[in-house]
Design a protein around this motif. Structure first.
Motif, PDB file in Angstrom:
ATOM      1  N   GLU A 110      -9.454  -3.425  -0.948  1.00 41.99           N
ATOM      2  CA  GLU A 110      -9.451  -4.121   0.340  1.00 41.99           C
ATOM      3  C   GLU A 110      -8.049  -4.165   0.937  1.00 41.99           C
ATOM      4  OE1 GLU A 110     -11.159  -7.952  -0.194  1.00 41.99           O
ATOM      5  OE2 GLU A 110     -13.163  -7.191  -0.693  1.00 41.99           O
ATOM      6  N   SER A 142       0.834  -1.196   0.000  1.00 38.71           N
ATOM      7  CA  SER A 142       0.000   0.000   0.000  1.00 38.71           C
ATOM      8  C   SER A 142       0.872   1.250   0.000  1.00 38.71           C
ATOM      9  CB  SER A 142      -0.920   0.016   1.218  1.00 38.71           C
ATOM     10  OG  SER A 142      -1.909  -0.976   1.098  1.00 38.71           O
ATOM     11  N   ARG A 170      -5.591   0.728   8.081  1.00 39.26           N
ATOM     12  CA  ARG A 170      -6.218   0.545   9.402  1.00 39.26           C
ATOM     13  C   ARG A 170      -5.323  -0.271  10.326  1.00 39.26           C
ATOM     14  NH1 ARG A 170     -11.993  -0.762   6.532  1.00 39.26           N
ATOM     15  NH2 ARG A 170     -12.663   1.419   6.237  1.00 39.26           N
ATOM     16  N   ALA A 171      -4.610  -1.237   9.758  1.00 39.63           N
ATOM     17  CA  ALA A 171      -3.690  -2.043  10.559  1.00 39.63           C
ATOM     18  C   ALA A 171      -2.564  -1.192  11.125  1.00 39.63           C
ATOM     19  CB  ALA A 171      -3.110  -3.181   9.718  1.00 39.63           C
ATOM     20  N   GLY A 172      -2.276  -0.067  10.454  1.00 42.96           N
ATOM     21  CA  GLY A 172      -1.250   0.846  10.938  1.00 42.96           C
ATOM     22  C   GLY A 172      -1.755   1.810  11.997  1.00 42.96           C
ATOM     23  N   GLY A 173      -3.009   1.634  12.421  1.00 37.27           N
ATOM     24  CA  GLY A 173      -3.562   2.478  13.470  1.00 37.27           C
ATOM     25  C   GLY A 173      -4.095   3.810  12.980  1.00 37.27           C
ATOM     26  N   GLN A 198      -7.365  -0.647   2.378  1.00 39.51           N
ATOM     27  CA  GLN A 198      -8.124  -0.418   3.608  1.00 39.51           C
ATOM     28  C   GLN A 198      -7.528  -1.193   4.781  1.00 39.51           C
ATOM     29  OE1 GLN A 198     -12.554  -0.554   3.146  1.00 39.51           O
ATOM     30  NE2 GLN A 198     -12.091  -0.767   0.975  1.00 39.51           N
ATOM     31  N   HIS A 199      -7.186  -2.455   4.528  1.00 39.34           N
ATOM     32  CA  HIS A 199      -6.610  -3.286   5.594  1.00 39.34           C
ATOM     33  C   HIS A 199      -5.298  -2.700   6.091  1.00 39.34           C
ATOM     34  CE1 HIS A 199      -3.764  -6.370   6.999  1.00 39.34           C
ATOM     35  NE2 HIS A 199      -4.807  -6.816   7.661  1.00 39.34           N
ATOM     36  N   ASP A 200      -4.421  -2.350   5.143  1.00 40.05           N
ATOM     37  CA  ASP A 200      -3.086  -1.901   5.523  1.00 40.05           C
ATOM     38  C   ASP A 200      -3.124  -0.602   6.326  1.00 40.05           C
ATOM     39  OD1 ASP A 200      -2.070  -4.084   4.257  1.00 40.05           O
ATOM     40  OD2 ASP A 200      -1.215  -3.009   2.556  1.00 40.05           O
TER      41      ASP A 200
END
Length: 332
Positions: free
Chosen positions: A91, A60, A98-101, A94-96
């Protein structure tokens, strides 16, 4: 008394997935690409370049999103506004993020075009040649801007790449107005010289109107914006138009000017430059994090240099090391 911000920074930028592959210099020439440059491409050209690339890695990206990834890794509270499509790469993005806070709530766009992607050819010396299909990113609508969310961030950070398409440009103008009304700061990163060539009048107008508090440029963008070929002349011209100017010079380090104060920093040593993608983005992450924490100019520049050095030591524009630990070790 001003209401404390919910976020340290909220950024508006391209929601893009980087598709990266090592290559020979000859391939860059064969494809007719400008080595080290960034070009906007259409879907047909994207298919042509992708077919010529070797085994690739998907990470990303997006300039402002990369900056937020660095800031979040340093402990800053961050939110992002950008447009993805309702597809697989959307997707992934979005995942990456959000996973990074990082808070990210912009709904995915249904139908074509697909989520943006940047096809990056990396030569043996670490130089990257970027070819960007903006895709859904260029359809970020003004209605996507939550003015309450903008007002709740200490700094609004805008990605220059997003100024070119009409809808994101309108969205950013709306966000600037909301930030100004709430008494928040607005930071702007020029992104690329060709963007300045296309919209120099708009950018100068924003600066003259006092809409930008913090401006990030590299030396080439500085020359394009001011019309001054000499770095010092360009620095003086731009510093007169913005409260805080940060100008990076690659291996020559960086300079910041705020009011009558000037500070400089050398580039951090790197054992081996693997990929320069995201160097400017992570420099901005380190500097801006230091700035919002009240660090002196020189120390904020040093944090930026440390973050930039980390990201050019590996593939991809997102940090892999623990930036907070790295900064603590190198700052002493």
């Amino acid at each position: 008394m001003p209401v404390p911000p919910s976020y340290d920074v909220i950024a508006i930028g391209n929601a893009i997935v980087d598709v990266m592959a090592p290559c020979r210099d000859a391939l860059v020439a064969e494809l007719g690409l400008e080595r080290g440059g960034m070009a906007l491409i259409d879907a047909e050209r994207a298919r042509e370049i992708y077919a010529a690339m070797g085994p690739a890695k998907e990470i990303s990206g997006g300039s402002a999103a990369n900056t937020l990834a660095g800031m979040a890794a340093l402990g800053a509270r961050c939110a992002f506004i950008g447009q993805v499509a309702d597809d697989q790469l959307g997707e992934v993005f979005q995942h990456d993020i959000r996973a990074g806070g990082i808070a990210f709530d912009t709904p995915a766009r249904v139908g074509d075009p697909p989520t943006g992607r940047c096809l990056i050819l990396v030569t043996e010396d670490g130089e990257r040649t970027m070819n960007t299909l903006l895709g859904a990113s260029q359809f970020l609508a003004p209605e996507s801007i939550d003015e309450t969310l903008i007002a709740g961030a200490g700094v609004l950070y805008l990605e220059g790449y997003m100024w070119d398409p009409e809808e994101p440009r309108a969205a950013m103008r709306r966000a600037i107005k909301a930030a100004r009304a709430a008494g928040r700061k607005v930071a702007f990163t020029a992104s690329e010289s060709f963007i300045i060539d296309l919209h120099r009048g708009d950018f100068l107008e924003l600066l003259e109107a006092g809409e930008i508090d913090i401006l990030f440029v590299n030396e080439h963008e500085l020359a394009a914006l001011t019309g001054e070929r000499a770095f010092e002349a360009g620095l003086a011209a731009a510093a007169a138009k913005v409260p805080l100017l940060v100008a990076t010079r690659g291996a020559a380090g960086a300079v910041a000017v705020e009011g009558g104060e000037r500070a400089e920093v050398a580039a951090e040593p790197v054992a081996r430059v693997v990929d320069t993608t995201g160097a400017g983005d992570l420099f901005a992450a380190g500097f801006l994090t230091g700035h919002i924490r009240g660090e002196p100019l020189a120390r904020a520049l040093k944090i930026g240099a440390i973050c930039a050095a980390e990201v050019i030591g590996h593939y991809g524009a997102r940090p892999e090391a623990n930036l907070s630990t790295l900064v603590a070790e190198r700052l002493g």
